[in-house]
Motif scaffolding. Structure first.
Motif, PDB file in Angstrom:
ATOM      1  N   THR A 163       0.822  -1.218   0.000  1.00 16.06           N
ATOM      2  CA  THR A 163       0.000   0.000   0.000  1.00 16.06           C
ATOM      3  C   THR A 163       0.856   1.268   0.000  1.00 16.06           C
ATOM      4  O   THR A 163       0.684   2.121  -0.889  1.00 16.06           O
ATOM      5  CB  THR A 163      -0.973  -0.004   1.198  1.00 16.06           C
ATOM      6  N   PRO A 164       1.790   1.447   0.949  1.00 13.20           N
ATOM      7  CA  PRO A 164       2.625   2.655   0.863  1.00 13.20           C
ATOM      8  C   PRO A 164       3.494   2.690  -0.391  1.00 13.20           C
ATOM      9  O   PRO A 164       3.793   3.773  -0.912  1.00 13.20           O
ATOM     10  CB  PRO A 164       3.481   2.599   2.134  1.00 13.20           C
ATOM     11  N   ALA A 165       3.886   1.523  -0.898  1.00 13.13           N
ATOM     12  CA  ALA A 165       4.686   1.499  -2.125  1.00 13.13           C
ATOM     13  C   ALA A 165       3.876   2.007  -3.309  1.00 13.13           C
ATOM     14  O   ALA A 165       4.368   2.800  -4.131  1.00 13.13           O
ATOM     15  CB  ALA A 165       5.194   0.090  -2.390  1.00 13.13           C
ATOM     16  N   TYR A 166       2.617   1.570  -3.432  1.00 12.60           N
ATOM     17  CA  TYR A 166       1.768   2.038  -4.525  1.00 12.60           C
ATOM     18  C   TYR A 166       1.500   3.538  -4.412  1.00 12.60           C
ATOM     19  O   TYR A 166       1.525   4.260  -5.415  1.00 12.60           O
ATOM     20  CB  TYR A 166       0.438   1.282  -4.524  1.00 12.60           C
ATOM     21  N   LEU A 167       1.239   3.995  -3.199  1.00 14.51           N
ATOM     22  CA  LEU A 167       0.948   5.415  -3.011  1.00 14.51           C
ATOM     23  C   LEU A 167       2.182   6.269  -3.291  1.00 14.51           C
ATOM     24  O   LEU A 167       2.084   7.346  -3.916  1.00 14.51           O
ATOM     25  CB  LEU A 167       0.430   5.652  -1.595  1.00 14.51           C
ATOM     26  N   ALA A 168       3.349   5.803  -2.866  1.00 15.26           N
ATOM     27  CA  ALA A 168       4.580   6.534  -3.150  1.00 15.26           C
ATOM     28  C   ALA A 168       4.870   6.549  -4.645  1.00 15.26           C
ATOM     29  O   ALA A 168       5.315   7.565  -5.204  1.00 15.26           O
ATOM     30  CB  ALA A 168       5.745   5.909  -2.384  1.00 15.26           C
ATOM     31  N   ALA A 169       4.633   5.421  -5.306  1.00 19.40           N
ATOM     32  CA  ALA A 169       4.834   5.366  -6.760  1.00 19.40           C
ATOM     33  C   ALA A 169       3.895   6.326  -7.473  1.00 19.40           C
ATOM     34  O   ALA A 169       4.280   7.019  -8.426  1.00 19.40           O
ATOM     35  CB  ALA A 169       4.615   3.936  -7.252  1.00 19.40           C
ATOM     36  N   ARG A 170       2.666   6.371  -6.994  1.00 22.27           N
ATOM     37  CA  ARG A 170       1.690   7.290  -7.589  1.00 22.27           C
ATOM     38  C   ARG A 170       2.162   8.739  -7.454  1.00 22.27           C
ATOM     39  O   ARG A 170       2.082   9.534  -8.403  1.00 22.27           O
ATOM     40  CB  ARG A 170       0.349   7.098  -6.870  1.00 22.27           C
ATOM     41  N   LEU A 171       2.674   9.088  -6.283  1.00 26.62           N
ATOM     42  CA  LEU A 171       3.110  10.461  -6.026  1.00 26.62           C
ATOM     43  C   LEU A 171       4.361  10.840  -6.818  1.00 26.62           C
ATOM     44  O   LEU A 171       4.559  12.002  -7.160  1.00 26.62           O
ATOM     45  CB  LEU A 171       3.366  10.656  -4.532  1.00 26.62           C
ATOM     46  N   THR A 172       5.208   9.847  -7.113  1.00 30.35           N
ATOM     47  CA  THR A 172       6.446  10.124  -7.848  1.00 30.35           C
ATOM     48  C   THR A 172       6.307   9.875  -9.349  1.00 30.35           C
ATOM     49  O   THR A 172       7.275  10.071 -10.096  1.00 30.35           O
ATOM     50  CB  THR A 172       7.594   9.254  -7.303  1.00 30.35           C
ATOM     51  N   GLY A 173       5.141   9.394  -9.777  1.00 31.73           N
ATOM     52  CA  GLY A 173       4.946   9.114 -11.198  1.00 31.73           C
ATOM     53  C   GLY A 173       5.689   7.877 -11.672  1.00 31.73           C
ATOM     54  O   GLY A 173       5.977   7.739 -12.869  1.00 31.73           O
ATOM     55  N   THR A 174       5.980   6.950 -10.747  1.00 27.99           N
ATOM     56  CA  THR A 174       6.706   5.726 -11.091  1.00 27.99           C
ATOM     57  C   THR A 174       5.727   4.655 -11.557  1.00 27.99           C
ATOM     58  O   THR A 174       4.718   4.403 -10.885  1.00 27.99           O
ATOM     59  CB  THR A 174       7.488   5.202  -9.868  1.00 27.99           C
TER      60      THR A 174
END
Length: 390
Positions: free
Chosen positions: A114-125
Motif C-alpha cells: 500500500t505505501p509502495a503504490y501510493l509513493a509510486a503514484r506520487l512520484t509518477g513511477t
C-alpha cells in the motif's frame, strides 16, 4: 550503485512480504528479471517481522524494511494514529524511490504494498502488480486503480481485477517436471523413502502444519494400513508427536516435519491432501496432481476460492475443515486413492485446465514494458524450460 552495476541499469523496487504466499512469487519474478538482465538493480521492500528478513537476503537481494501499518478495524486510538503512520511510511518509500532512481515498482500485495503504490503514484513511477489469490487483497485493489490493466497479472482465472490471467510465478523445478514420466515419478518416490508400487497419499498442511488434518489421519491410521496404502505425512514443525508415536508400528506410514523440494512430493503422490493456499493450488495445478483440498477456515474465504476452478473441473475435491475427519478419510479419501481410473480422470481434468506456465517470465515482460525498455530475450537453458517447452 556498486562498481558492478552499469550506469543507467534498470532499477526495480519489489514490494511484498510477511508470508511465503507473497515472498515466493516475488522472488520468482526477481530471479527471472535477474536472469534476463544481470545488471538490473533490484530492491525488495518488506517489514522487520516477516519471513522476508530471512528469505530475501538468502536469495541474494537487498532488503529494505519499513514498519507495518495495518488498517485499523475498530474505532480506537489506533485509528487516530493511522494517517500519520501511513504518511510516514509513504514518505520513506518516496525517498527510497528517488535515491535508487527506481524505474518500476512491482507489488505482490501485503502491508508494504500500500505505501509502495501510493509513493509510486506520487512520484509518477510505473506500477506492475501480481495478485496471487482468487480473492484480491486490499493493497492490490488499491494499486490496480493506479496502473493500466496491461501491467496487472493474476494467478487464477476469474480474479476480480483488471489484467491478465498469467498464473503463479514459481520455481522453475515445478514447471520443468512432468508427472507422465514413470521413471521420474519412481525416482521421486525413492528419494522420499517411499515404495513406488504402493498407492500413495501425501499429506501436507504447509509450513505451519494443519492440526485438523493431522488429527483425522491419526484417527484413520489403522484403516489406512489395512487398505494397503502408504502415507507420507508432512506435519509441520512440532506438530507430529502423536502421529509419529502411532506410526512407529506402521511400516508404510511415514511422518516427517518437512520436505525439502516439494517437486518430489508432487511427483510421488497419487493423491495429495492439503490446504488451498494460492501457491499450493497453483503448483498442484501445474503438476496436475489429484488433490483433496481442505481450505483453512479463517480469512476471507480465499482458500476456497483458490481451489474452486480445479474442483469444478473435476481435477480435485474439496472438504470443509470441520468435515475433514477420520470418517471422511475412510469413506472418501481411501476409496479415491485406490481407484486408478478416477485418479487418471482427475489428472486429465487438471491437464485440460491448462494452468498458465512461466508466469514469472510474463510478469518480467510487463516490467520491461512499464519501464519503456526492450526485453533482453535471453534464451533459457534446459533446466529453466517448462515441461511444454521440453
Amino acid at each position: 550503485m556498486t562498481s558492478s552495476q552499469a550506469p543507467g541499469s534498470l532499477s526495480v523496487l519489489f514490494a511484498g512480504g510477511g508470508t511465503t504466499g507473497h515472498i515466493s512469487p516475488l522472488l520468482a519474478i526477481a530471479d527471472d528479471l535477474r536472469y534476463q538482465d544481470p545488471e538490473a538493480r533490484l530492491t525488495v521492500l518488506g517489514t522487520p517481522e516477516g519471513l522476508e528478513t530471512r528469505l530475501v537476503p538468502e536469495a541474494g537481494y537487498d532488503l529494505v524494511t519499513i514498519d507495518k501499518v495495518p488498517m485499523p478495524r475498530s474505532l480506537d486510538t489506533s485509528l487516530v494514529r493511522f494517517p500519520g503512520k501511513l504518511l510516514g511510511t509513504i514518505t520513506r518509500v518516496r525517498k527510497l524511490i528517488r535515491e535508487r532512481d527506481v524505474d518500476v515498482v512491482v507489488g505482490v500485495g501485503g502491508y508494504v504494498s500500500t505505501p509502495a503504490y501510493l509513493a509510486a503514484r506520487l512520484t509518477g513511477t510505473p506500477i506492475v502488480i501480481h495478485e496471487a489469490n482468487a480473492h484480491p487483497g486490499m493493497a492490490n485493489k488499491l494499486g490496480a486503480r493506479f496502473t493500466p490493466p496491461e501491467r496487472i497479472g493474476f494467478a487464477f482465472a476469474g480474479t476480480p481485477l483488471p489484467g491478465e490471467h498469467v498464473g503463479m510465478p514459481m520455481r522453475a523445478a515445478i514447471e520443468h517436471l512432468d508427472r507422465r514420466d514413470p521413471a521420474t515419478r519412481e525416482a521421486a518416490a525413492r528419494h522420499l523413502g517411499l515404495d513406488p508400487a504402493l498407492p500413495t497419499i501425501i499429506v501436507t498442511g504447509g509450513s505451519l502444519g494443519a492440526q485438523t488434518i493431522n488429527d483425522a489421519m491419526l484417527g484413520a491410521m489403522e484403516d489406512i494400513s489395512s487398505a494397503g496404502v502408504q502415507v507420507l505425512h508432512i506435519t509441520g514443525r512440532g506438530k507430529g508427536e502423536d502421529l509419529r508415536a502411532a506410526a512407529a508400528g506402521q511400516p508404510h506410514y511415514h511422518v516427517v516435519d518437512y520436505v525439502d523440494g516439494m517437486e518430489n512430493v508432487y511427483l510421488a503422490a497419487d493423491l495429495l491432501v492439503c490446504r488451498a493456499g494460492a501457491g499450493t493450488v497453483a503448483e498442484v495445478s501445474v503438476m496436475c496432481v489429484p488433490a483433496v483440498y481442505v481450505p483453512l477456515a479463517i480469512g476471507n474465504g480465499e482458500q476456497r476460492l483458490n481451489a474452486s476452478s480445479a474442483v469444478k473441473a473435476g481435477a480435485a475435491t474439496m472438504v470443509a475443515n470441520a468435515d475433514f475427519t477420520a470418517e471422511h478419510v475412510r469413506t472418501s479419501v481411501l476409496p479415491l486413492v485406490t481407484n486408478p481410473a478416477q485418479l487418471e480422470a482427475m489428472e486429465r481434468a487438471a491437464e485440460a485446465l491448462d494452468f498458465p506456465l512461466a508466469a514469472a517470465r510474463t510478469m518480467v515482460g510487463k516490467i520491461f514494458a512499464a519501464a519503456g525498455r526492450p526485453h533482453p530475450a535471453r534464451a533459457y537453458p534446459a533446466h529453466l524450460l517448462t515441461k511444454k517447452e521440453r
